[in-house]
Scaffold this active site. Structure first.
Site, PDB file in Angstrom:
ATOM      1  N   GLU A 115      39.904  68.028  40.964  1.00 56.96           N
ATOM      2  CA  GLU A 115      40.059  69.372  40.424  1.00 56.96           C
ATOM      3  C   GLU A 115      39.655  70.344  41.513  1.00 56.96           C
ATOM      4  O   GLU A 115      38.725  70.083  42.274  1.00 56.96           O
ATOM      5  CB  GLU A 115      39.161  69.612  39.203  1.00 56.96           C
ATOM      6  N   TYR A 127      44.631  70.254  50.510  1.00 62.69           N
ATOM      7  CA  TYR A 127      45.092  69.171  49.649  1.00 62.69           C
ATOM      8  C   TYR A 127      46.610  69.059  49.648  1.00 62.69           C
ATOM      9  O   TYR A 127      47.152  67.951  49.740  1.00 62.69           O
ATOM     10  CB  TYR A 127      44.547  69.340  48.228  1.00 62.69           C
TER      11      TYR A 127
END
Length: 168
Positions: A115, A127
């Site tokens: 998350e 990411y």
């Protein structure tokens, strides 16, 4: 292979090794630099268990980052990755991320989940550039000032049956 038997990875002045409980004073210092709502020492202590992987990133002889990964139901869940303020945007976080992804694959995990705050553009960029994709949203997941902030849930499939690439 037992977690503490994992090899130490060295690349130039960066070393990735297993995080130890005696690293916690430095971890807490980095954590407080990096987050408005940092984890407590007791939360970190609770992560020293067999189904977790805790990684330390040393630059020279100084702890400069860490990652906490929980292994659950064949998936690696990245719970915390933080790099010291002076080492951000140096590639250290990317190196640590690549290491934990490769180790997760070696350990037979099917994917890495995480998350990230919807507003954390630098982490999102990292990411996405490493192949993670958004698979969901958790409304109000993170504490904030007046209101809670949404988390984006991201995933990266890994093939634990093949040999994963080593970090550069």
């Amino acid at each position: 292979m037992p977690h503490d038997a994992y090899r130490k990875i060295e690349a130039g002045t960066i070393t990735i090794r297993v995080l130890r409980e005696d690293d916690l004073p430095d971890v807490l210092n980095i954590e407080c630099q990096g987050y408005s709502f940092p984890w407590s020492e007791s939360v970190f202590r609770g992560c020293f268990r067999p189904d977790y992987r805790l990684w330390a990133l040393d630059m020279g002889d100084r702890l400069s980052g860490y990652a906490v990964v929980a292994y659950m139901a064949g998936e690696a869940h990245l719970l915390n990755l933080c790099v010291a303020a002076g080492q951000r945007r140096s590639g250290a976080g990317r190196h640590l991320l690549r290491h934990l992804v490769a180790e997760s694959a070696r350990d037979g995990m099917s994917q890495v989940l995480l998350e990230v705050r919807d507003s954390n553009a630098s982490a999102l960029d990292l990411y996405v550039s490493e192949g993670f994709s958004v698979i969901g949203r958790r409304p109000g997941y993170y504490p904030g000032g007046q209101e809670r902030e949404d988390a984006l849930v991201m995933a990266l499939p890994v093939d634990g049956r093949s040999s994963a690439p080593a970090p550069p």
